[in-house]
Design a protein around this motif. Structure first.
Motif, mmCIF file in Angstrom:
data_model
loop_
_atom_site.group_PDB
_atom_site.id
_atom_site.type_symbol
_atom_site.label_atom_id
_atom_site.label_comp_id
_atom_site.label_asym_id
_atom_site.label_seq_id
_atom_site.Cartn_x
_atom_site.Cartn_y
_atom_site.Cartn_z
ATOM 1 N N GLN A 1 0.799 -1.233 0.000
ATOM 2 C CA GLN A 1 0.000 0.000 0.000
ATOM 3 C C GLN A 1 0.827 1.275 0.000
ATOM 4 N N GLY A 2 2.130 1.167 0.216
ATOM 5 C CA GLY A 2 2.967 2.365 0.300
ATOM 6 C C GLY A 2 2.878 2.992 1.686
ATOM 7 N N ILE A 3 3.074 4.310 1.755
ATOM 8 C CA ILE A 3 3.035 4.995 3.047
ATOM 9 C C ILE A 3 1.603 4.992 3.582
ATOM 10 N N MET A 4 1.400 4.423 4.764
ATOM 11 C CA MET A 4 0.055 4.341 5.340
ATOM 12 C C MET A 4 -0.249 5.550 6.195
ATOM 13 N N SER A 5 0.777 6.084 6.863
ATOM 14 C CA SER A 5 0.602 7.323 7.615
ATOM 15 C C SER A 5 1.985 7.872 7.934
ATOM 16 N N HIS A 6 2.057 9.173 8.059
ATOM 17 C CA HIS A 6 3.330 9.767 8.454
ATOM 18 C C HIS A 6 3.090 11.068 9.195
ATOM 19 N N ARG A 7 4.029 11.398 10.089
ATOM 20 C CA ARG A 7 3.928 12.605 10.900
ATOM 21 C C ARG A 7 5.305 13.252 10.957
ATOM 22 N N LEU A 8 5.299 14.573 10.976
ATOM 23 C CA LEU A 8 6.557 15.293 11.101
ATOM 24 C C LEU A 8 6.389 16.405 12.113
ATOM 25 N N TYR A 9 7.318 16.468 13.055
ATOM 26 C CA TYR A 9 7.340 17.612 13.960
ATOM 27 C C TYR A 9 8.628 18.362 13.691
ATOM 28 N N SER A 10 8.494 19.614 13.243
ATOM 29 C CA SER A 10 9.687 20.410 12.952
ATOM 30 C C SER A 10 10.001 21.304 14.139
ATOM 31 N N GLN A 11 11.300 21.355 14.491
ATOM 32 C CA GLN A 11 11.714 22.165 15.640
ATOM 33 C C GLN A 11 12.133 23.571 15.243
ATOM 34 N N ILE A 12 11.821 23.988 14.017
ATOM 35 C CA ILE A 12 12.307 25.292 13.544
ATOM 36 C C ILE A 12 12.123 26.397 14.587
ATOM 37 N N ALA A 13 10.929 26.434 15.190
ATOM 38 C CA ALA A 13 10.639 27.498 16.148
ATOM 39 C C ALA A 13 11.579 27.443 17.356
ATOM 40 N N VAL A 14 11.973 26.214 17.741
ATOM 41 C CA VAL A 14 12.860 26.050 18.898
ATOM 42 C C VAL A 14 14.223 26.681 18.617
ATOM 43 N N HIS A 15 14.710 26.520 17.378
ATOM 44 C CA HIS A 15 16.077 26.928 17.058
ATOM 45 C C HIS A 15 16.185 28.333 16.454
ATOM 46 N N ALA A 16 15.036 28.896 16.026
ATOM 47 C CA ALA A 16 15.071 30.188 15.326
ATOM 48 C C ALA A 16 15.731 31.282 16.171
ATOM 49 N N ASP A 17 15.449 31.280 17.464
ATOM 50 C CA ASP A 17 16.010 32.323 18.329
ATOM 51 C C ASP A 17 17.523 32.218 18.484
ATOM 52 N N TYR A 18 18.081 31.091 18.070
ATOM 53 C CA TYR A 18 19.523 30.887 18.246
ATOM 54 C C TYR A 18 20.274 31.051 16.931
ATOM 55 N N GLY A 19 19.545 31.222 15.832
ATOM 56 C CA GLY A 19 20.181 31.416 14.536
ATOM 57 C C GLY A 19 20.751 30.143 13.951
ATOM 58 N N GLY A 20 20.359 28.985 14.479
ATOM 59 C CA GLY A 20 20.848 27.704 13.956
ATOM 60 C C GLY A 20 20.437 26.595 14.895
ATOM 61 N N VAL A 21 20.681 25.365 14.488
ATOM 62 C CA VAL A 21 20.264 24.223 15.307
ATOM 63 C C VAL A 21 21.173 24.088 16.529
ATOM 64 N N VAL A 22 20.586 24.087 17.719
ATOM 65 C CA VAL A 22 21.345 23.830 18.947
ATOM 66 C C VAL A 22 21.206 22.334 19.246
ATOM 67 N N PRO A 23 22.293 21.552 19.080
ATOM 68 C CA PRO A 23 22.172 20.095 19.191
ATOM 69 C C PRO A 23 21.499 19.610 20.475
ATOM 70 N N GLU A 24 21.868 20.181 21.621
ATOM 71 C CA GLU A 24 21.290 19.704 22.882
ATOM 72 C C GLU A 24 19.776 19.944 22.919
ATOM 73 N N LEU A 25 19.346 21.099 22.422
ATOM 74 C CA LEU A 25 17.897 21.380 22.413
ATOM 75 C C LEU A 25 17.166 20.458 21.443
ATOM 76 N N ALA A 26 17.831 20.106 20.337
ATOM 77 C CA ALA A 26 17.229 19.183 19.372
ATOM 78 C C ALA A 26 16.983 17.835 20.051
ATOM 79 N N SER A 27 17.997 17.334 20.767
ATOM 80 C CA SER A 27 17.857 16.043 21.460
ATOM 81 C C SER A 27 16.721 16.104 22.480
ATOM 82 N N ARG A 28 16.645 17.208 23.202
ATOM 83 C CA ARG A 28 15.616 17.344 24.246
ATOM 84 C C ARG A 28 14.216 17.300 23.646
#
Lengths: 228, 337
Positions: free
Chosen positions: B22-49
Motif C-alpha cells: 500500500q505504500g506509506i500508510m501514515s506519516h507525521r513530522l514535527y519540525s523544531q524550527i521554532a525552537v532553534h530560530a532564536d539561536y540562529g541555527g540548530v542547537v544540538p542539545e535542544l534538538a535532542s531534548r
C-alpha cells in the motif's frame, strides 16, 4: 508486584528486577557505551529471572541528573520498552538512588550527594531518612560550584557521588567519610524501594511522559541579540 | 510486510509506517524550527531534548491514523547516522527498544540512503542505474546508484552544503533561520542580470562543489549596495541562480560521465522550484528525466526511513541488541542488497 528498573545516567549502567521480594540486578561501569550495554543487560536479567516485559507492573527509570546523553539513552530505552509492553513508568532521581544506597549498604541517615557536572560545577542535594526507610529530599536538586554547595551544608552527612571525588577538599570539610567515597554512581537496585512506594501511591506515568530532569537547563547555547 | 520508520538525526522528528503493497500508510513530522530560530541555527542539545518529548507521541499518532496495532508491524527502522549524535541516539534507543519489546527485527538506516530512495515513494519510480544529487542543509553530493546499497560517490562539497549556503546568505540578508526557503521566495521578485555571482568550480573538470565563496561574495555585494527590498531581492535572485546553475552544470557532467539519463534529486534543497525547473531542462536536453519526491519527503522525514528500512529488512538486516549512532558514515561504505 513486579518492577523493571534501568539507569544509564552516569558512567555506570545498571538494571534491576524486583519480583515480589526477590531482586535480580546487574551493574557495570561503561562510560560512553551505554547504547551497547543496556539492552543486552535487560535481556540477560529477564532470562535469568524467567520473566517477560509484559509481566511487569511498571518500568522504573533513572530520570537524572547526570550526563545529558546518558540520561536520554536510559529514558529512550525506558520509553521504548514501556510503550511496547504497554506498562506505566516511574521516574526516580539518580541522587535519591545514591542516597538510598548510602542507607541500605552503609546505614547512613543524612547524605550529601554531589555529581560532577563538569564546568566546575556539581549537581547536588541533601537527603535524610524518613521513618519509612526511604531517603527524602532535604534541599532542592541544583547545579552549582562545589565550594558553594559545601558552604550550604549545615550538618555533616555522608558524601556520595563523583562530585566529592572530583573536589575532595570539600569532602574533608563537610562529610563524615572525609577520605573515601564508597557510593560513586547510581545503581538501579536502589531505585526499587522508592519505586515500590511510588507504585503503591499510584504515582505512575505513561511511556511518553517518561522524561529527563536535567537540572542544568542552560549551558553553552546563547540566543541571538534581542531574543533573550 | 509493514515497517515503522523513525527519523531523529537533526531538527525534525519524523515517523511513518510503510506497507510494501500500500505504500506509506501514515506519516507525521514535527519540525523544531521554532525552537532553534532564536539561536540562529540548530542547537544540538535542544534538538535532542525535543526528540525525547515528541517521538513516542508521534508513533502513537501514526499507528492510530493507519488504524494499526503493533501486532500489524514486521519491523522497526530508525536513522542510525549520519547526523547529530545526541539527536540520533534518541531515535536509536527508542526504536531499538520498541523492536525488542515487540519482538520484531530492528533495522538501522543510513539517513542519506533514505533521501536517495525517497523518490521511490512516488508513482513515477526511477529505474536503476541513475545519478542522484543529494542536496540539503547538511550535504551536497553526486552519487551513481546501481541498486540498493550500490553507491559510488562522484563528487561532494568541499566546504558548505548548498542548503547551508542558502541559510547563511539569507541570514546576511536579515532573514530568520532557516532563511533558505524565504530567500527563494524573495528571489521571485528579483531582477535578472542586475548582479552576477560566480559559478564555483565549474571552470575545471571534476564533480566536487564549493559554496562558501558564494556566501562571501554575497556578503561583499550586500555591503556595497543599498538595503532596499528590491536590491535584496535582486541579490537573492543572483545568488540562487548561481547555486542552481552550478548544481545543474555538475549534474549534466555527472550524467554524461556515467552515460546515464536518469537523474534523482533529493534532500531539502530539492524542493527548490528554480532547481527543479532547471534540472528538468538539463535532463530533457539529454533525452532523460529528472525524478524527485513530493516536497514533504524532500526534507527530513520518517517515510524515507521506513522505505529504506523495508529494503534492508527484506535483505535480512536485523540488528543485535546494541544500538549505535554513527555521526559520520560515508554512504559508499554500505552493503549492497
Amino acid at each position: 508486584m513486579k518492577l523493571l528498573a534501568i539507569d544509564a545516567s552516569t558512567e555506570a549502567c545498571s538494571v534491576a528486577i524486583y519480583n515480589d521480594g526477590n531482586v535480580y540486578s546487574d551493574f557495570e561501569l561503561c562510560p560512553q557505551s551505554h547504547s551497547l550495554v543496556l539492552l543486552p543487560m535487560v535481556d540477560r536479567l529477564l532470562k535469568e529471572s524467567n520473566s517477560q516485559l509484559s509481566d511487569f507492573d511498571a518500568l522504573v527509570y533513572g530520570r537524572g541528573p547526570g550526563s545529558f546523553t546518558g540520561v536520554r539513552i536510559g529514558i529512550g530505552v525506558a520509553q521504548g520498552l514501556a510503550f511496547a509492553a504497554d506498562i506505566p513508568t516511574i521516574g526516580i532521581s539518580t541522587m535519591q538512588t545514591m542516597a538510598q544506597e548510602a542507607f541500605e549498604v552503609h546505614g547512613q541517615k543524612y547524605v550529601n550527594v554531589a555529581i560532577d557536572a563538569r564546568m566546575s560545577e556539581v549537581y547536588c542535594s541533601s537527603w535524610h531518612l524518613t521513618d519509612k526507610g526511604l531517603m527524602e529530599l532535604a534541599t532542592q536538586e541544583q547545579v552549582m560550584p562545589p565550594e558553594k554547595f559545601s558552604s550550604l551544608i549545615e550538618n555533616s552527612g555522608y558524601g556520595v557521588g563523583t562530585g566529592w571525588q572530583a573536589y575532595p577538599q570539600y569532602l574533608a570539610e563537610k562529610c563524615q567519610n572525609n577520605e573515601e567515597v564508597a557510593v560513586l554512581y547510581p545503581n538501579a537496585k536502589y531505585m526499587i524501594p522508592s519505586a515500590i512506594q511510588s507504585f503503591k501511591n499510584g504515582e505512575t506515568q505513561p511511556a511518553d511522559q517518561a522524561q529527563p530532569v536535567y537540572v542544568r537547563d542552560t549551558v553553552s547555547w546563547k540566543k541571538l541579540p534581542g531574543r533573550e | 510486510m509493514r515497517i515503522l520508520g523513525i527519523e531523529t538525526s537533526c531538527d525534525e522528528t519524523g515517523i511513518a509506517i510503510y506497507d510494501e503493497e500500500q505504500g506509506i500508510m501514515s506519516h507525521r513530522l514535527y519540525s523544531q524550527i521554532a525552537v532553534h530560530a532564536d539561536y540562529g541555527g540548530v542547537v544540538p542539545e535542544l534538538a535532542s531534548r525535543d526528540h525525547v518529548r515528541k517521538t513516542i507521541p508521534l508513533i502513537k499518532e501514526v499507528l492510530a491514523e493507519a488504524n494499526l496495532t503493533p501486532e500489524d508491524l514486521d519491523g522497526v527502522a530508525y536513522t542510525a547516522g549520519p547526523g547529530l549524535v545526541g539527536a540520533l541516539l534518541v531515535g536509536c534507543s527508542i526504536g531499538r527498544s520498541l523492536a525488542y519489546g515487540w519482538n520484531l527485527p530492528a533495522v538501522p538506516v543510513h539517513h542519506m540512503e533514505g533521501h536517495l530512495l525517497a523518490p521511490m515513494l512516488e508513482d513515477d519510480v526511477p529505474e536503476f542505474p541513475f545519478v542522484a544529487l543529494l542536496v540539503s542543509g547538511g550535504h551536497t553530493m553526486l552519487v551513481r546508484v546501481d541498486g540498493i546499497g550500490k553507491y559510488e560517490l562522484l563528487g561532494e562539497s568541499v566546504d558548505d552544503a548548498a542548503g547551508e549556503a542558502f541559510d547563511k546568505t539569507a541570514k546576511l540578508l536579515g532573514l530568520d533561520y532557516p532563511g533558505g526557503p524565504v530567500l527563494s521566495k524573495m528571489a521571485e521578485n528579483g531582477t535578472p542580470k542586475r548582479f552576477r555571482f560566480p559559478r564555483p568550480m565549474t571552470d575545471r573538470p571534476g564533480l566536487d562543489f564549493s559554496f562558501s565563496g558564494l556566501k562571501t561574495f554575497a556578503a561583499n555585494t550586500i555591503a556595497k549596495e543599498d538595503s532596499s527590498d528590491q536590491t535584496k531581492a535582486d541579490i537573492a535572485y543572483a545568488f540562487q541562480e548561481a547555486v542552481v546553475d552550478t548544481l545543474a552544470i555538475k549534474c549534466r557532467r555527472a550524467l554524461e560521465q556515467c552515460e546515464l539519463k536518469r537523474l534523482v534529486i533529493a534532500g531539502g534543497v530539492s524542493a527548490n522550484r528554480s532547481l527543479r525547473e532547471k534540472l528538468d531542462k538539463v535532463t530533457q536536453k539529454l533525452g532523460g528525466q529528472v525524478y524527485y519526491p513530493r516536497p514533504e519527503f524532500c526534507t527530513d522525514n520518517g517515510a524515507m526511513i521506513a522505505y529504506a528500512g523495508m529494503q534492508r529488512l527484506k535483505s535480512g538486516v536485523s540488528a543485535d541488541l546494541t544500538f549505535k549512532a554513527t555521526p559520520r558514515w560515508p554512504l559508499d561504505t554500505l552493503d549492497a542488497c
